[in-house]
Design a protein around this motif. Structure first.
Motif, PDB file in Angstrom:
ATOM      1  N   GLU A 146     -13.931  -3.073 -17.890  1.00  0.00           N
ATOM      2  CA  GLU A 146     -14.888  -4.049 -17.389  1.00  0.00           C
ATOM      3  C   GLU A 146     -14.494  -4.418 -15.973  1.00  0.00           C
ATOM      4  N   TYR A 147     -15.419  -4.224 -15.053  1.00  0.00           N
ATOM      5  CA  TYR A 147     -15.175  -4.497 -13.639  1.00  0.00           C
ATOM      6  C   TYR A 147     -16.158  -5.553 -13.170  1.00  0.00           C
ATOM      7  N   HIS A 148     -15.657  -6.760 -12.990  1.00  0.00           N
ATOM      8  CA  HIS A 148     -16.470  -7.898 -12.531  1.00  0.00           C
ATOM      9  C   HIS A 148     -17.774  -8.024 -13.331  1.00  0.00           C
ATOM     10  N   GLY A 149     -17.626  -7.921 -14.656  1.00  0.00           N
ATOM     11  CA  GLY A 149     -18.758  -8.174 -15.539  1.00  0.00           C
ATOM     12  C   GLY A 149     -19.532  -6.950 -15.965  1.00  0.00           C
ATOM     13  N   SER A 157     -17.908   0.256 -18.360  1.00  0.00           N
ATOM     14  CA  SER A 157     -18.019   1.711 -18.436  1.00  0.00           C
ATOM     15  C   SER A 157     -17.660   2.118 -19.862  1.00  0.00           C
ATOM     16  N   ASP A 158     -18.083   3.307 -20.271  1.00  0.00           N
ATOM     17  CA  ASP A 158     -17.890   3.765 -21.653  1.00  0.00           C
ATOM     18  C   ASP A 158     -17.815   5.288 -21.629  1.00  0.00           C
ATOM     19  N   ILE A 159     -16.617   5.836 -21.703  1.00  0.00           N
ATOM     20  CA  ILE A 159     -16.404   7.276 -21.509  1.00  0.00           C
ATOM     21  C   ILE A 159     -15.567   7.825 -22.661  1.00  0.00           C
ATOM     22  N   THR A 196     -29.454  -2.869  -7.186  1.00  0.00           N
ATOM     23  CA  THR A 196     -28.570  -2.066  -6.338  1.00  0.00           C
ATOM     24  C   THR A 196     -27.125  -2.523  -6.466  1.00  0.00           C
ATOM     25  N   ALA A 197     -26.909  -3.843  -6.480  1.00  0.00           N
ATOM     26  CA  ALA A 197     -25.552  -4.381  -6.601  1.00  0.00           C
ATOM     27  C   ALA A 197     -24.953  -4.042  -7.961  1.00  0.00           C
ATOM     28  N   GLU A 198     -25.749  -4.158  -8.999  1.00  0.00           N
ATOM     29  CA  GLU A 198     -25.253  -3.847 -10.342  1.00  0.00           C
ATOM     30  C   GLU A 198     -24.884  -2.376 -10.474  1.00  0.00           C
ATOM     31  N   ILE A 199     -25.694  -1.513  -9.894  1.00  0.00           N
ATOM     32  CA  ILE A 199     -25.395  -0.079  -9.941  1.00  0.00           C
ATOM     33  C   ILE A 199     -24.080   0.219  -9.230  1.00  0.00           C
ATOM     34  N   LYS A 214     -18.398   1.709  -9.758  1.00  0.00           N
ATOM     35  CA  LYS A 214     -16.976   1.423  -9.580  1.00  0.00           C
ATOM     36  C   LYS A 214     -16.266   1.364 -10.923  1.00  0.00           C
ATOM     37  N   SER A 215     -16.896   0.735 -11.909  1.00  0.00           N
ATOM     38  CA  SER A 215     -16.316   0.664 -13.244  1.00  0.00           C
ATOM     39  C   SER A 215     -16.102   2.058 -13.814  1.00  0.00           C
TER      40      SER A 215
END
Length: 501
Positions: free
Chosen positions: A327-330, A333-335, A241-244, A249-250
């Motif tokens: 990269e957001y706190h580890g 995202s890839d868009i 849940t935390a990773e998602i 956010k990323s």
């Protein structure tokens, strides 16, 4: 006058009675003082805007890191039992990344080894974690090796986490200076006649640790040696849940950054300016850095899949293909988005763009059936080929094999990869397994028509790719990058605002 010592106790809320020096009180003082120390990475004390109570890294609590290590030990122990390993004693060694230098004393931006970060939350270089078991998985012990104390280095580079502070903060059993790693490894070997050693020598994340392991293997002749990489990747494949939340956010940051860059673009702008814009917008919203060197390809350069020179100008009726993420706190995202720099697609550009968009939407919907990534790739080739046939750009033949081969010539890359702490995440996991809830993948069809293509010249130099990040759930796919515009009308409306300036 109240002494400094007593004022400190008052500040910490400790009752100043004759019993204040009891063991419980002393432990509370020690704990409260420890929580207010400056360590080698953000803590709730130094970065309350980032780190919450009991969190080691943003949103991820100490207990989650402990559970990850427990699951790793259980999976390795189960595997060893099935393989009739000669011992129940295991030693798992995962090094951190080392600081790298571009010249003399000038370092590159540090990025932690993802496997080490996943298991510990430790963001410091030149460290290592060793997980040992003797009889059962539940009896494992975690030792975190931190950098040696060095007041001179800390004066120049900032504080380090010392061994006495690491167990409480990271939730490990004990901590030692990194200089003690060789002695620790040899001592464990001597205490267990046969040890199953788990270390990834191939990746060579840390030359120093790899050399220590090689010396160990050479000295003891231990044949019971394997890499833990695939076991860690199997855990990393499924997001908590935390990773998602971190990945959402990323994606939100990168989506907004790309939309802002679309609006900023205009005829005659430099690819380097668009690069700088998306980088700035990501960092301004809290990302540490871009997740990879972005593709900012104007005009025919968009037909070069991994074009990263980003040093040309974009003119007139040309499009921009931007593949970027942060990269957001580890977590990455890839868009990818493609847009006309003047705010208006030409007829040929719109035709190709519409095909790619329709195919992408069909593939995203197909994720609800939980196919493999390779199956998604085959579907992409078939769908692209049929749609290109409809507009006369692929020869009229009924064979699916012919259609797919023709499409592959125009889209010579896979349509999907796993996403998480790394952009191409969990690389040891096959793309031929069915996707499952908890996984995050990309969907990124494209069409690239080079100037050497036999397709009519009106289409030459057109390169289009549309990429989104997809969370697989029991209720179907969720597009994490949904806030990044991709409909033709939306893109034209945004891009035209910049073209008018």
């Amino acid at each position: 006058m109240i002494s400094f010592k007593n004022r400190l106790f008052l500040h910490l809320g400790i009752n100043l009675t004759k019993n204040f020096c009891t063991k419980a009180a002393r432990n509370k003082v020690k704990c409260d003082l420890s929580s207010k120390k400056t360590l080698g990475q953000p803590t709730q004390y130094t970065h309350p805007h980032l780190i919450g109570e009991n969190e080691v890294t943003p949103l991820i609590k100490k207990e989650e890191y402990q559970n990850r290590r427990q699951k790793l030990v259980e999976s390795i122990s189960e595997y060893a039992l099935k393989c009739n390993a000669p011992s129940k004693s295991h030693m798992i060694i995962i090094p951190s990344a080392n600081k790298q230098f571009m010249s003399d004393k000038i370092p590159y931006i540090f990025r932690q080894n993802s496997d080490f970060l996943y298991l510990t939350g430790c963001q410091e270089p030149n460290t290592c974690v060793v997980i040992t078991t003797s009889k059962s998985p539940s009896g494992h012990r975690t030792t975190l090796f931190t950098r040696d104390k060095d007041s001179h280095a800390e004066l120049w580079d900032g504080p380090r986490t010392h061994p006495e502070d690491a167990p409480d903060f990271f939730g490990v059993d004990q901590s030692l200076p990194i200089s003690e790693l060789p002695n620790f490894i040899n001592s464990f070997r001597k205490s267990s006649s046969v040890v199953n050693l788990w270390y990834d020598l191939e990746s060579n994340v840390s030359t120093e640790t790899s050399n220590i392991v090689r010396d160990y293997l050479k000295e003891c002749g231990n044949k019971h040696f394997e890499s833990p990489r695939n076991f860690i990747h199997k855990l990393r494949l499924y997001k908590s849940t935390a990773e998602i939340a971190l990945m959402q956010k990323s994606c939100d940051i990168a989506s907004k950054a790309i939309a802002e860059t679309m609006e900023y673009s205009r005829p005659g702008i430099g690819e380097n300016q668009l690069f700088a814009k998306v980088d700035y917008e990501c960092r301004a919203r809290g990302a540490e850095f871009l997740a990879y060197p972005p593709v900012v390809a104007g005009g025919s350069r968009a037909t070069i899949i991994h074009y990263i020179n980003n040093n040309q100008l974009v003119y007139g009726n040309e499009m921009v293909l931007m593949d970027a993420g942060c990269e957001y706190h580890g977590y990455a995202s890839d868009i990818t988005r493609t847009w006309p720099v003047n705010g208006k697609f030409t007829n040929c550009q719109k035709e190709i763009y519409q095909i790619v968009l329709e195919v992408q939407k069909e593939l995203i919907n197909l994720c609800s059936k939980l196919p493999t990534l390779d199956m998604l790739f085959e579907c992409m080739c078939l769908l692209l080929g049929r749609k290109l046939q409809e507009i006369g750009l692929v020869g009229v033949q009924p064979s699916d094999s012919y259609i797919m081969k023709a499409a592959y010539q125009l889209c010579p890359h896979h349509v999907s990869h796993y996403l998480g702490m790394d952009v191409h995440d969990t690389s040891s996991i096959s793309r031929n397994i069915k996707i499952e809830p908890g996984m995050v993948i990309t969907i990124e069809p494209g069409i690239y028509i080079s100037e050497k293509s036999k397709i009519p010249k009106d289409y030459h130099g057109i390169g289009v790719r549309i990429e989104d990040d997809i969370l697989i759930t029991v209720n179907g796919p969720v597009v994490l990058s949904r806030r990044c515009p991709k409909e033709i009308d939306d893109i034209e409306a945004i891009a035209s605002r910049g073209a008018k300036n």
